[in-house]
Scaffold this active site. Structure first.
Site, mmCIF file in Angstrom:
data_model
loop_
_atom_site.group_PDB
_atom_site.id
_atom_site.type_symbol
_atom_site.label_atom_id
_atom_site.label_comp_id
_atom_site.label_asym_id
_atom_site.label_seq_id
_atom_site.Cartn_x
_atom_site.Cartn_y
_atom_site.Cartn_z
ATOM 1 N N LYS A 177 61.725 29.717 82.429
ATOM 2 C CA LYS A 177 60.261 29.857 82.452
ATOM 3 C C LYS A 177 59.677 28.529 82.001
ATOM 4 O O LYS A 177 59.644 28.216 80.809
ATOM 5 C CB LYS A 177 59.839 30.979 81.481
ATOM 6 N N GLU A 252 63.749 25.187 69.059
ATOM 7 C CA GLU A 252 63.443 23.792 68.739
ATOM 8 C C GLU A 252 61.930 23.694 68.652
ATOM 9 O O GLU A 252 61.240 23.862 69.647
ATOM 10 C CB GLU A 252 64.020 22.888 69.838
ATOM 11 N N CYS A 286 58.250 16.227 70.151
ATOM 12 C CA CYS A 286 58.569 17.078 68.995
ATOM 13 C C CYS A 286 59.074 16.263 67.817
ATOM 14 O O CYS A 286 58.815 16.593 66.675
ATOM 15 C CB CYS A 286 59.595 18.128 69.397
ATOM 16 N N GLU A 385 51.596 19.378 62.681
ATOM 17 C CA GLU A 385 51.858 18.640 63.911
ATOM 18 C C GLU A 385 50.553 18.491 64.701
ATOM 19 O O GLU A 385 49.840 19.465 64.916
ATOM 20 C CB GLU A 385 52.869 19.449 64.732
HETATM 21 P P1 NAI Z 1 53.728 26.927 73.353
HETATM 22 O O1 NAI Z 1 54.702 27.109 72.268
HETATM 23 O O2 NAI Z 1 52.644 27.918 73.534
HETATM 24 O O3 NAI Z 1 54.473 26.833 74.771
HETATM 25 C C1 NAI Z 1 55.852 26.595 74.951
HETATM 26 C C2 NAI Z 1 56.416 27.545 76.010
HETATM 27 O O4 NAI Z 1 56.348 28.878 75.507
HETATM 28 C C3 NAI Z 1 55.651 27.566 77.335
HETATM 29 O O5 NAI Z 1 56.558 27.744 78.404
HETATM 30 C C4 NAI Z 1 54.782 28.793 77.204
HETATM 31 O O6 NAI Z 1 54.439 29.358 78.449
HETATM 32 C C5 NAI Z 1 55.704 29.729 76.448
HETATM 33 N N1 NAI Z 1 55.036 30.814 75.722
HETATM 34 C C6 NAI Z 1 53.797 30.825 75.188
HETATM 35 N N2 NAI Z 1 53.548 32.014 74.603
HETATM 36 C C7 NAI Z 1 54.661 32.759 74.768
HETATM 37 C C8 NAI Z 1 55.035 34.081 74.377
HETATM 38 N N3 NAI Z 1 54.198 34.870 73.707
HETATM 39 N N4 NAI Z 1 56.261 34.520 74.690
HETATM 40 C C9 NAI Z 1 57.134 33.742 75.354
HETATM 41 N N5 NAI Z 1 56.826 32.495 75.774
HETATM 42 C C10 NAI Z 1 55.611 32.010 75.474
HETATM 43 O O7 NAI Z 1 53.114 25.481 73.212
HETATM 44 P P2 NAI Z 1 51.605 25.036 73.598
HETATM 45 O O8 NAI Z 1 50.633 26.082 73.258
HETATM 46 O O9 NAI Z 1 51.602 24.594 74.982
HETATM 47 O O10 NAI Z 1 51.411 23.813 72.609
HETATM 48 C C11 NAI Z 1 50.864 24.063 71.323
HETATM 49 C C12 NAI Z 1 51.514 23.215 70.294
HETATM 50 O O11 NAI Z 1 52.902 23.475 70.260
HETATM 51 C C13 NAI Z 1 51.420 21.728 70.531
HETATM 52 O O12 NAI Z 1 50.207 21.211 70.130
HETATM 53 C C14 NAI Z 1 52.580 21.250 69.705
HETATM 54 O O13 NAI Z 1 52.182 21.128 68.360
HETATM 55 C C15 NAI Z 1 53.604 22.335 69.847
HETATM 56 N N6 NAI Z 1 54.606 22.007 70.871
HETATM 57 C C16 NAI Z 1 55.848 21.642 70.467
HETATM 58 C C17 NAI Z 1 56.776 21.256 71.396
HETATM 59 C C18 NAI Z 1 58.135 20.832 71.000
HETATM 60 O O14 NAI Z 1 58.767 20.092 71.737
HETATM 61 N N7 NAI Z 1 58.668 21.293 69.905
HETATM 62 C C19 NAI Z 1 56.465 21.199 72.820
HETATM 63 C C20 NAI Z 1 55.160 21.673 73.160
HETATM 64 C C21 NAI Z 1 54.268 22.034 72.189
#
Ligand code: NAI
Ligand code: MG
Length: 494
Positions: A177, A252, A286, A385
């Site tokens: 996904k 992660e 990250c 972050e």
């Molecule tokens: P997110 O954590 O919402 O998205 C990451 C993935 O999880 C996407 O594929 C999203 O569709 C999926 N997702 C979202 N809600 C979900 C749920 N309830 N169940 C299962 N999958 C779900 O990240 P977002 O909102 O795009 O970014 C927000 C913050 O997250 C950023 O500002 C950053 O601080 C952090 N982030 C950290 C990353 C890392 O590499 N550790 C990468 C992206 C964001």
């Protein structure tokens, strides 16, 4: 550009026909649409992956056979580096040169795990010496089952590779996904795998919203393993979903990684690596070293040089020649970063440079690279972050103080230390509570080396042989070799 879901080796629209807009962050224009997967679509994908695992023999293929598919996928990626990189720029915003680097790394990741898949054939069973000589035990590694990979938008194709390559190498089947903001290259990966002849159901890609498709995948009772990269908030939801059915989980989750610069550092090296640690990929990394601690004696010279060099960074469309910093990935992320800067100011931080959008372009999610000083230790800017090109810089006095400030965080993904004194650098590296420590650099990442965090930065390690372990179960096979009765209920003899 694909726009459908890839399930069981075929393309199909979402069950309810719904689509998502695909926005170019450099222009804010919608340039494409994507299927918005429903829970029914996720169910179809998981069933396909289940069938490929349980009935169609994917886990029974030799490591060498699976390696053949992985190498063909790597070749397919290499044959399209330019096209894939351009797609990544349109979707994510990053500069083209960085996107090419990612795409090549993704191919390298498939090649690396092809090697480990072959090695699985050679490693065979491990025999154990047991405390009771009447028994013999051997240990074998077996594929874990159906893996769900949920990935973020910062390295779209590369994050897919980090999960799909080791999972397929291990003999798992996968439902991927991708993030809603950046799904295009994941669909291209499906097309490349299809052309490589990967059997139906072994890799499935369901695009869609996190709260709908992502949550349905995490909740699906027939998934054995959840592999997630993204925010801590969602990571916690993934872990809760895993808890319900006792699924294996690896997470992660990013962090607020420190960079410690000691006064005996080379100034040019320090400034450039600090910049690379936070401005590469728009700071949407990250492991970004977003908290920089500089020893007092070097601090004034370091700061003025950092600001001078940061102001020279060329901000623009990732496809334009010479761009060093592209737009942020999406409107929500742009608003989140701008509001973090506003809150930092309100808390007393000083914006030494950046902090606003550039005069041009007037459309797109652009932000000038930003240096914050005087950031209070208890402010969100120092502790949370931001995930954008925003760095907090503070002076420190002693080594002990630097280590204490660096470790004073709930995160522990990465850390960096710069010093001309190797003994000091090693001593500090040992004291830092983080899964990745860079000495005299920040960010270089190698497929061979373990990647993951301490504390709230996650659970488990990706990449290297540790990445393969995420997708393997461990089985002991123990045999009683004595010809005499066991002797608990039945006594031996005639
Ligand atoms: P997110 O954590 O919402 O998205 C990451 C993935 O999880 C996407 O594929 C999203 O569709 C999926 N997702 C979202 N809600 C979900 C749920 N309830 N169940 C299962 N999958 C779900 O990240 P977002 O909102 O795009 O970014 C927000 C913050 O997250 C950023 O500002 C950053 O601080 C952090 N982030 C950290 C990353 C890392 O590499 N550790 C990468 C992206 C964001
Ligand atoms: Mg996009």
């Amino acid at each position: 550009m694909h726009d459908k879901l890839y399930i069981n080796g075929a393309w199909r629209p979402a069950a309810d026909g719904r689509m998502l807009d695909v926005v170019n962050p450099a222009t804010e224009q919608v340039f494409h649409h994507l299927a918005s997967g429903t829970p029914d679509d996720v169910d179809a994908a998981v069933r396909a992956a289940r069938r490929a695992f349980d009935q169609d023999g994917w886990p029974q293929r030799s490591g060498a056979q699976r390696a053949g598919y992985l190498r063909a996928i790597a070749q397919g990626i290499r044959a399209e580096v330019d096209a894939l990189a351009r797609l990544e720029v349109l979707d994510n915003g990053k500069p083209l040169a960085e996107a090419k680097w990612d795409v090549e790394d993704a191919a390298g990741c498939f090649e690396f795990y092809a090697g480990l898949a072959e090695a699985l054939d050679q490693s065979g069973a491990e025999t154990l010496a047991l405390s009771d000589a009447r028994f013999e035990s051997k240990v074998v590694r077996e594929p874990l089952g159906v893996a769900a990979a949920i990935i973020p938008w910062n390295y779209p194709l590369l994050m897919a590779a980090w999960k799909v390559a080791p999972a397929l190498a291990a003999g798992c089947t996968v439902v991927l996904k991708p993030a809603e903001a950046t799904s295009l290259t994941a669909l291209e990966l499906a097309a490349i795998a299809h052309r490589a002849g990967l059997p139906p159901g072994v890799l499935n890609v369901v695009t869609g919203l996190g709260a709908v498709a992502g949550q349905a995948l995490a909740d699906h009772p027939q998934v054995d393993k959840l592999a997630f990269t993204g925010s801590g908030v969602v990571g916690s939801r993934i872990m809760a979903a895993a808890a319900r059915d006792i699924k294996c989980v690896s997470l992660e989750l990013g962090g607020k990684s420190p960079f410690l610069v000691f006064e005996d550092s080379d100034l040019d090296q320090a400034v450039e690596w600090v910049m690379f640690g936070i401005f590469w990929n728009q700071g949407e990394v990250c492991s970004a070293t977003s908290r920089v601690l500089v020893q007092e004696k070097l601090y004034p010279r370091f700061l003025s040089r950092l600001v001078e060099e940061t102001d020279k960074i060329v901000v623009g469309d990732g496809l334009a020649e010479g761009t060093q910093l592209g737009p942020l990935v999406s409107r929500p992320q742009y608003d989140k970063v701008l509001s973090a800067i506003e809150r930092a100011r309100a808390a007393g931080a000083v914006v030494a440079c950046g902090g606003t959008r550039p005069a041009t372009p007037t459309q797109g999610y652009y932000l000038r690279p930003t240096v914050l000083t005087d950031v209070p230790l208890d402010s969100d800017a120092w502790r949370e972050e931001i995930f954008g090109p925003v760095v907090c810089v503070r002076p420190f006095g002693t080594e002990a103080e630097a280590v204490r400030l660096a470790n004073d965080t709930r995160f522990g993904l990465a850390a960096a230390v710069m010093s001309g004194d190797t003994a000091r650098a090693e001593r500090v590296a040992a004291a830092l509570r983080a899964g990745i420590v860079w000495i005299n650099c920040s960010q270089p990442t190698f497929t061979e080396a373990p990647w993951g965090g301490y504390k709230q930065s996650g659970i488990g390690r990706e990449l290297g042989r540790w990445g393969l372990d995420n997708y393997l179960e461990t089985k002991q096979i123990t045999r009683f070799t004595d010809t005499r009765p066991w002797g608990w209920y039945l006594q031996g003899g005639d």
